[in-house]
Motif scaffolding. Structure first.
Motif, PDB file in Angstrom:
ATOM      1  N   UNK A  18      32.127  80.140  21.129  1.00 53.36           N
ATOM      2  CA  UNK A  18      30.951  80.824  20.699  1.00 53.36           C
ATOM      3  C   UNK A  18      30.721  80.624  19.184  1.00 53.36           C
ATOM      4  N   UNK A  19      29.336  80.757  18.889  1.00 52.70           N
ATOM      5  CA  UNK A  19      28.911  80.585  17.444  1.00 52.70           C
ATOM      6  C   UNK A  19      29.444  81.723  16.647  1.00 52.70           C
ATOM      7  N   UNK A  20      29.832  82.874  17.182  1.00 51.10           N
ATOM      8  CA  UNK A  20      30.258  83.801  16.251  1.00 51.10           C
ATOM      9  C   UNK A  20      31.572  83.325  15.477  1.00 51.10           C
ATOM     10  N   UNK A  21      32.353  82.593  16.082  1.00 53.07           N
ATOM     11  CA  UNK A  21      33.613  81.933  15.821  1.00 53.07           C
ATOM     12  C   UNK A  21      33.303  80.962  14.588  1.00 53.07           C
ATOM     13  N   UNK A  22      32.424  80.380  14.859  1.00 53.75           N
ATOM     14  CA  UNK A  22      32.106  79.269  13.911  1.00 53.75           C
ATOM     15  C   UNK A  22      31.466  80.115  12.699  1.00 53.75           C
ATOM     16  N   UNK A  23      30.804  81.027  12.734  1.00 52.10           N
ATOM     17  CA  UNK A  23      30.237  81.951  11.646  1.00 52.10           C
ATOM     18  C   UNK A  23      31.394  82.436  10.954  1.00 52.10           C
ATOM     19  N   UNK A  24      32.411  82.898  11.526  1.00 51.20           N
ATOM     20  CA  UNK A  24      33.482  83.696  10.741  1.00 51.20           C
ATOM     21  C   UNK A  24      34.325  82.640   9.894  1.00 51.20           C
ATOM     22  N   UNK A  25      34.121  81.439  10.434  1.00 54.10           N
ATOM     23  CA  UNK A  25      35.079  80.334   9.550  1.00 54.10           C
ATOM     24  C   UNK A  25      34.603  80.006   8.165  1.00 54.10           C
ATOM     25  N   UNK A  26      35.133  80.203   7.250  1.00 59.30           N
ATOM     26  CA  UNK A  26      34.682  79.753   5.811  1.00 59.30           C
ATOM     27  C   UNK A  26      34.979  78.128   5.694  1.00 59.30           C
ATOM     28  N   UNK A  27      35.525  77.229   6.600  1.00 59.31           N
ATOM     29  CA  UNK A  27      35.678  76.140   6.206  1.00 59.31           C
ATOM     30  C   UNK A  27      34.408  75.345   6.277  1.00 59.31           C
ATOM     31  N   UNK A  28      33.324  75.620   7.004  1.00 55.41           N
ATOM     32  CA  UNK A  28      32.158  75.205   6.867  1.00 55.41           C
ATOM     33  C   UNK A  28      31.477  75.536   5.515  1.00 55.41           C
ATOM     34  N   UNK A  29      31.635  76.602   4.820  1.00 57.04           N
ATOM     35  CA  UNK A  29      31.129  76.785   3.825  1.00 57.04           C
ATOM     36  C   UNK A  29      31.703  76.241   2.595  1.00 57.04           C
ATOM     37  N   UNK A  30      32.897  75.787   2.675  1.00 54.45           N
ATOM     38  CA  UNK A  30      33.542  74.851   1.698  1.00 54.45           C
ATOM     39  C   UNK A  30      33.228  73.452   1.849  1.00 54.45           C
ATOM     40  N   UNK A  31      32.600  72.899   2.785  1.00 51.03           N
ATOM     41  CA  UNK A  31      32.482  71.567   2.947  1.00 51.03           C
ATOM     42  C   UNK A  31      31.499  70.902   1.563  1.00 51.03           C
ATOM     43  N   UNK A  32      31.831  69.931   1.111  1.00 45.14           N
ATOM     44  CA  UNK A  32      31.131  69.341  -0.064  1.00 45.14           C
ATOM     45  C   UNK A  32      29.383  69.055   0.423  1.00 45.14           C
ATOM     46  N   UNK A  33      28.531  69.198  -0.420  1.00 46.91           N
ATOM     47  CA  UNK A  33      27.376  68.997  -0.273  1.00 46.91           C
ATOM     48  C   UNK A  33      26.830  67.496   0.028  1.00 46.91           C
TER      49      UNK A  33
END
Length: 254
Positions: A18-33
């Protein structure tokens, strides 16, 4: 990740994350730009809608910044409903061509006309040489400074073959390649070791680009709505799948 660890899916038709699981994961936020280039960009899609789902917001951003965006459509997407009792592959080809035309206009690219390779849907792996030649010609003609193509690990044969062909063409031409995932968000899970997170980068989408992408996705009614009431005409991309592609950012592998 919170809650129980998700079991790795081994196929696209297995239950997804589910997308809710991806939204909870801070790994996506920590990806480089990922820094967007200046100059022409060539986008490769295995089927009409792949480019919008995986890279549409970036296409809109590039266009708004004054960059030329070009598109190679490897197949016409005519094989999306092989068990349809009422809609033929020829009819699907016309439907998907029209949907793509409206979708790219929504992205701010009303004049974009794809180079259609017309490789048989579901059989791209049998035509990789032909696809590579088509992408090579497009790279040369457009003077592209970057190519974006489906990720070679997406667990969809057409996506992977299109990505491999783009990789070979870009390597020969000396053009950088970014690979965008489409189905990965379904079968993978946060922190999944099958995903090369070390190569991933995040592209933040301006609000207008995000809105344009969401509007463009809705154009693909043949994929997000049932064609008919027949079981063979069910939606390919139900709301829970579309949710993965409605984020205010996109992810590529470099």
């Amino acid at each position: 990740m919170t809650g129980a660890r998700w079991t790795a899916a081994t196929a696209i038709d297995a239950p997804g994350t589910p997308e809710t699981e991806w939204a909870r994961w801070d790994g996506l936020l920590r990806l480089p730009a990922a820094a967007l280039p200046r100059g022409p960009v060539l986008v490769v899609a295995a089927h009409p809608d792949d480019e919008v789902l995986g890279f549409g917001g970036t296409m809109a951003t590039l266009s708004a910044d004054g960059n030329d965006v070009h598109l190679v459509s490897v197949t016409d997407g005519e094989g999306s409903h092989p068990r349809s009792p009422l809609v033929s592959p020829a009819e699907l080809t016309v439907m998907r061509e029209t949907e793509l035309e409206h979708a790219v206009a929504d992205l701010g690219l009303p004049g974009l006309r794809p180079r259609r390779l017309q490789v048989p849907d579901t059989r791209v792996h049998q035509h990789e040489g032909e696809v590579r030649a088509g992408i090579t010609a497009a790279l040369r003609e457009t003077g592209a400074v970057l190519c974006a193509a489906p990720w070679t690990g997406d667990l969809h044969s057409d996506h992977e073959a299109a990505g491999r062909a783009a990789g070979a063409a870009c390597l020969a031409a000396g053009v950088p390649l970014w690979l965008y995932p489409v189905w990965m968000w379904h079968w993978a899970f946060p922190g999944d070791e099958r995903v090369p997170w070390q190569d991933a980068a995040r592209i933040a989408l301006p609000p207008e680009a995000s809105t344009r992408k969401q509007r463009a996705i809705q154009r693909f009614t043949s994929q997000i709505m049932p064609l008919t009431a027949s079981e063979g005409d069910a939606a390919i991309l139900p709301p829970e799948e579309l949710a993965h592609h409605m984020r205010p950012f996109e992810v590529v592998f470099r």
